[in-house]
Design a protein around this motif. Structure first.
Motif, mmCIF file in Angstrom:
data_model
loop_
_atom_site.group_PDB
_atom_site.id
_atom_site.type_symbol
_atom_site.label_atom_id
_atom_site.label_comp_id
_atom_site.label_asym_id
_atom_site.label_seq_id
_atom_site.Cartn_x
_atom_site.Cartn_y
_atom_site.Cartn_z
ATOM 1 N N LEU A 21 0.831 -1.200 0.000
ATOM 2 C CA LEU A 21 0.000 0.000 0.000
ATOM 3 C C LEU A 21 0.871 1.256 0.000
ATOM 4 O O LEU A 21 0.620 2.211 -0.758
ATOM 5 N N GLN A 22 1.922 1.251 0.825
ATOM 6 C CA GLN A 22 2.830 2.400 0.882
ATOM 7 C C GLN A 22 3.562 2.586 -0.442
ATOM 8 O O GLN A 22 3.704 3.705 -0.946
ATOM 9 N N MET A 23 3.985 1.469 -1.037
ATOM 10 C CA MET A 23 4.722 1.570 -2.292
ATOM 11 C C MET A 23 3.808 1.980 -3.443
ATOM 12 O O MET A 23 4.224 2.694 -4.356
ATOM 13 N N GLU A 24 2.570 1.549 -3.379
ATOM 14 C CA GLU A 24 1.617 1.927 -4.425
ATOM 15 C C GLU A 24 1.381 3.437 -4.413
ATOM 16 O O GLU A 24 1.221 4.061 -5.462
ATOM 17 N N LYS A 25 1.380 4.028 -3.219
ATOM 18 C CA LYS A 25 1.223 5.491 -3.111
ATOM 19 C C LYS A 25 2.405 6.198 -3.763
ATOM 20 O O LYS A 25 2.234 7.188 -4.491
ATOM 21 N N VAL A 26 3.613 5.692 -3.502
ATOM 22 C CA VAL A 26 4.805 6.282 -4.107
ATOM 23 C C VAL A 26 4.744 6.136 -5.624
ATOM 24 O O VAL A 26 5.042 7.073 -6.373
ATOM 25 N N TRP A 27 4.334 4.963 -6.103
ATOM 26 C CA TRP A 27 4.244 4.713 -7.545
ATOM 27 C C TRP A 27 3.235 5.660 -8.199
ATOM 28 O O TRP A 27 3.489 6.209 -9.275
ATOM 29 N N THR A 28 2.096 5.869 -7.540
ATOM 30 C CA THR A 28 1.073 6.775 -8.075
ATOM 31 C C THR A 28 1.634 8.192 -8.207
ATOM 32 O O THR A 28 1.424 8.869 -9.225
ATOM 33 N N GLU A 29 2.373 8.630 -7.186
ATOM 34 C CA GLU A 29 2.989 9.968 -7.240
ATOM 35 C C GLU A 29 4.016 10.058 -8.362
ATOM 36 O O GLU A 29 4.033 11.022 -9.135
ATOM 37 N N PHE A 52 6.859 -1.608 -11.436
ATOM 38 C CA PHE A 52 6.095 -1.874 -10.214
ATOM 39 C C PHE A 52 4.807 -2.655 -10.459
ATOM 40 O O PHE A 52 4.487 -3.563 -9.662
ATOM 41 N N PRO A 53 4.026 -2.385 -11.512
ATOM 42 C CA PRO A 53 2.799 -3.172 -11.701
ATOM 43 C C PRO A 53 3.059 -4.679 -11.769
ATOM 44 O O PRO A 53 2.277 -5.479 -11.228
ATOM 45 N N TYR A 54 4.152 -5.074 -12.417
ATOM 46 C CA TYR A 54 4.490 -6.502 -12.476
ATOM 47 C C TYR A 54 4.774 -7.045 -11.074
ATOM 48 O O TYR A 54 4.228 -8.083 -10.664
ATOM 49 N N PHE A 55 5.638 -6.350 -10.329
ATOM 50 C CA PHE A 55 6.015 -6.846 -9.007
ATOM 51 C C PHE A 55 4.852 -6.771 -8.021
ATOM 52 O O PHE A 55 4.776 -7.576 -7.090
ATOM 53 N N LEU A 56 3.967 -5.829 -8.216
ATOM 54 C CA LEU A 56 2.747 -5.776 -7.414
ATOM 55 C C LEU A 56 1.930 -7.048 -7.627
ATOM 56 O O LEU A 56 1.439 -7.662 -6.671
ATOM 57 N N GLY A 57 1.801 -7.460 -8.879
ATOM 58 C CA GLY A 57 1.058 -8.684 -9.183
ATOM 59 C C GLY A 57 1.707 -9.920 -8.565
ATOM 60 O O GLY A 57 1.012 -10.792 -8.014
ATOM 61 N N VAL A 58 3.039 -9.984 -8.630
ATOM 62 C CA VAL A 58 3.756 -11.110 -8.028
ATOM 63 C C VAL A 58 3.539 -11.124 -6.516
ATOM 64 O O VAL A 58 3.282 -12.176 -5.908
ATOM 65 N N ALA A 59 3.634 -9.961 -5.892
ATOM 66 C CA ALA A 59 3.446 -9.864 -4.445
ATOM 67 C C ALA A 59 2.039 -10.296 -4.039
ATOM 68 O O ALA A 59 1.856 -10.987 -3.026
ATOM 69 N N LEU A 115 10.735 -9.655 -2.250
ATOM 70 C CA LEU A 115 11.292 -8.833 -1.183
ATOM 71 C C LEU A 115 12.532 -8.061 -1.637
ATOM 72 O O LEU A 115 12.743 -6.908 -1.232
ATOM 73 N N HIS A 116 13.345 -8.674 -2.491
ATOM 74 C CA HIS A 116 14.563 -8.006 -2.963
ATOM 75 C C HIS A 116 14.217 -6.725 -3.722
ATOM 76 O O HIS A 116 14.870 -5.692 -3.548
ATOM 77 N N TYR A 117 13.170 -6.783 -4.538
ATOM 78 C CA TYR A 117 12.719 -5.592 -5.276
ATOM 79 C C TYR A 117 12.152 -4.554 -4.304
ATOM 80 O O TYR A 117 12.489 -3.368 -4.381
ATOM 81 N N MET A 118 11.283 -4.995 -3.398
ATOM 82 C CA MET A 118 10.632 -4.079 -2.464
ATOM 83 C C MET A 118 11.654 -3.337 -1.608
ATOM 84 O O MET A 118 11.584 -2.111 -1.434
ATOM 85 N N GLU A 119 12.616 -4.067 -1.075
ATOM 86 C CA GLU A 119 13.597 -3.433 -0.197
ATOM 87 C C GLU A 119 14.480 -2.453 -0.961
ATOM 88 O O GLU A 119 14.840 -1.395 -0.432
ATOM 89 N N CYS A 120 14.824 -2.785 -2.184
ATOM 90 C CA CYS A 120 15.631 -1.878 -2.996
ATOM 91 C C CYS A 120 14.899 -0.550 -3.211
ATOM 92 O O CYS A 120 15.467 0.529 -3.018
ATOM 93 N N VAL A 121 13.638 -0.620 -3.572
ATOM 94 C CA VAL A 121 12.851 0.589 -3.826
ATOM 95 C C VAL A 121 12.639 1.381 -2.539
ATOM 96 O O VAL A 121 12.796 2.614 -2.511
ATOM 97 N N GLU A 122 12.299 0.680 -1.459
ATOM 98 C CA GLU A 122 12.067 1.360 -0.178
ATOM 99 C C GLU A 122 13.318 2.107 0.284
ATOM 100 O O GLU A 122 13.250 3.274 0.693
ATOM 101 N N LYS A 123 14.454 1.426 0.221
ATOM 102 C CA LYS A 123 15.701 2.056 0.670
ATOM 103 C C LYS A 123 16.032 3.281 -0.182
ATOM 104 O O LYS A 123 16.508 4.296 0.326
ATOM 105 N N ASN A 129 15.472 10.657 -14.272
ATOM 106 C CA ASN A 129 16.182 9.731 -13.396
ATOM 107 C C ASN A 129 15.845 8.288 -13.788
ATOM 108 O O ASN A 129 14.682 7.895 -13.828
ATOM 109 N N GLU A 130 16.894 7.493 -14.057
ATOM 110 C CA GLU A 130 16.679 6.125 -14.538
ATOM 111 C C GLU A 130 15.987 5.254 -13.498
ATOM 112 O O GLU A 130 15.156 4.416 -13.835
ATOM 113 N N PHE A 131 16.319 5.456 -12.214
ATOM 114 C CA PHE A 131 15.686 4.653 -11.167
ATOM 115 C C PHE A 131 14.179 4.896 -11.158
ATOM 116 O O PHE A 131 13.388 3.947 -11.131
ATOM 117 N N ASP A 132 13.779 6.165 -11.164
ATOM 118 C CA ASP A 132 12.349 6.496 -11.148
ATOM 119 C C ASP A 132 11.638 5.888 -12.360
ATOM 120 O O ASP A 132 10.539 5.335 -12.239
#
Length: 337
Positions: A137-145, A163-170, A273-281, A153-156
C-alpha cells in the motif's frame, strides 16, 4: 575510548583489545567478547523479549550466542550521558567455521521453539500477509505519485515501469500464504521460533560474525530458510542451486519440513522482497552514495526476473520436496510465463 570506559566503570571489565563485529564495537577481555549496543530508541518490552530469547538459546546449549550482561549495579540497562546502553557478552572470542549451516540452523530453531515465555513485540508469526499488504500500500502510493511526473532519473523510470508486475507477483505470494493457512493444519514443528530478520550465507562464519539478539525476530522457521535461499540465488543464480539443495538436505537431517512449512517457504520466496527493499531504501535514503548503489541494483533485479521465475517454477523439484505426497500446489502463471 568512551565504550571502554563504559565497560570499565559500569561493568568492571578491563578491555584488552577491540574488534568491529557486524557494525558494533566489541572488546575482548579474559577470553570473553563484550559488545556495546546503543538502545536509547529501543522499547523496554522489546529489550525484555530479546533478553529472554538470548537466555533461552544459552540455557539450551548454544555456546556462541551473546547474552545480556549485568552491570555492577545489577541492571542490564545503563545510562551514560543521557544515552542508554546494554552490553552483550559471549564466552568465546574465537571464530569457528560453521560447516553444514543447514544443520546448525535447524538446531538453532529447535532451541528457539522451546521457549516458554510468550513473545509479542518481536513476533511476526501469522503477520506476513498484513505486513506485506502494508508495504504494498505504501509503495503503491509512491508509484502513483511518481507516475504523474516526467523523470530523467533512470531509477524512477524503471520503478514506474516495473512496479505493476512486481505488485502482481506480491499479490500472488500473499494469496499463496493465505491459502496455506486456510488449507494446511500446522504441526508442532510449525510453532514459532527464534529467527533472524534476514538470515544470509556466512552470517555465522568467520571474524565479525556474532549471534546477537538485535538481529532476531520471533517467526516461522521458514523465514530464515527463504531468506538464505533468496540471497544465495540472487548472488549466484543457477550456480547456487547445489548450495541450496545441500542447505535444505542438511536442515532436514535435524528437522524435516512439514507440508505447511514447504508452502510457507515457497510463499515467502514468491514475495519479491529483494525488489521491495531496494525501492524502499532508495526513496527513504537521503544519501547520494547509497542511492547510486541502489540505482545500479534495481536494473540487475529486473534483468534477472525471468530467470527467478524459472527458479520458482522448478523450486519444489530443485528442493526435492514431496510434491505429490504433501499436495504442494504450483503457481500456474509461472508455468505459463
Amino acid at each position: 575510548m568512551m565504550y571502554e570506559s563504559i565497560l570499565t566503570n559500569y561493568y568492571d571489565v578491563k578491555p584488552e583489545g577491540k574488534l568491529q563485529t557486524k557494525g558494533y564495537d566489541s572488546y575482548y577481555a579474559q577470553g570473553k567478547l563484550y559488545t556495546v549496543v546503543t538502545v536509547t530508541n529501543v522499547e523496554e518490552e522489546v529489550l525484555i523479549e530479546l533478553y529472554e530469547m538470548s537466555e533461552q538459546l544459552k540455557r539450551t546449549g548454544d555456546g556462541l550466542v551473546s547474552t545480556f550482561l549485568l552491570s555492577k549495579e545489577e541492571t542490564f540497562l545503563i545510562t551514560h550521558k543521557e544515552v542508554d546502553y546494554v552490553v552483550l557478552v559471549r564466552n568465546r572470542i574465537d571464530w569457528p567455521s560453521i560447516n553444514r549451516t543447514g544443520r546448525k540452523l535447524a538446531k538453532f530453531h529447535m532451541r528457539g521453539r522451546a521457549i516458554e515465555r510468550q513473545i509479542d513485540r518481536m513476533s511476526r508469526m501469522g503477520l506476513w500477509k498484513d505486513l506485506w499488504e502494508k508495504r504494498l500500500l505504501q509503495m503503491e502510493k509512491v508509484w502513483t505519485e511518481q507516475s504523474t511526473v516526467l523523470h530523467d532519473n533512470e531509477f524512477d523510470q524503471t520503478f514506474v515501469q516495473t512496479f505493476p508486475y512486481f505488485l502482481g507477483v506480491a499479490e500472488n505470494a500473499i494469496q499463496y500464504v493465505v491459502d496455506t493457512e486456510l488449507d494446511e493444519e500446522p504441526d508442532e514443528e510449525d510453532a514459532g521460533t527464534i529467527c533472524h530478520d534476514r538470515f544470509y550465507p556466512g552470517m555465522w562464519d568467520g571474524e565479525g560474525s556474532l549471534k546477537i539478539p538485535f538481529d532476531w525476530v520471533f517467526d516461522h522457521a521458514t523465514r530464515d530458510l527463504a531468506e538464505w535461499i533468496r540471497w544465495t540465488y540472487e548472488e549466484k543464480q543457477r550456480a547456487g542451486i547445489p548450495d541450496i539443495q545441500r542447505f535444505l538436505r542438511d536442515y532436514q537431517t535435524v528437522q524435516p519440513l512439514t507440508p505447511f512449512s514447504w508452502r510457507m517457504l515457497y510463499g515467502r520466496l514468491l514475495f519479491p522482497l529483494h525488489y521491495m527493499e531496494c525501492v524502499e531504501k532508495y526513496y527513504l535514503s537521503g544519501h547520494d552514495g547509497i542511492k547510486r548503489g541502489l540505482g545500479d541494483q534495481l536494473p540487475t533485479i529486473v534483468k534477472h526476473t525471468r530467470e527467478y521465475e524459472r527458479f520458482l517454477d522448478a523450486f519444489y523439484q530443485i528442493a526435492e520436496a514431496p510434491v505429490s505426497q504433501a499436495g504442494l500446489p504450483s503457481v500456474n502463471w509461472l508455468t505459463l510465463s
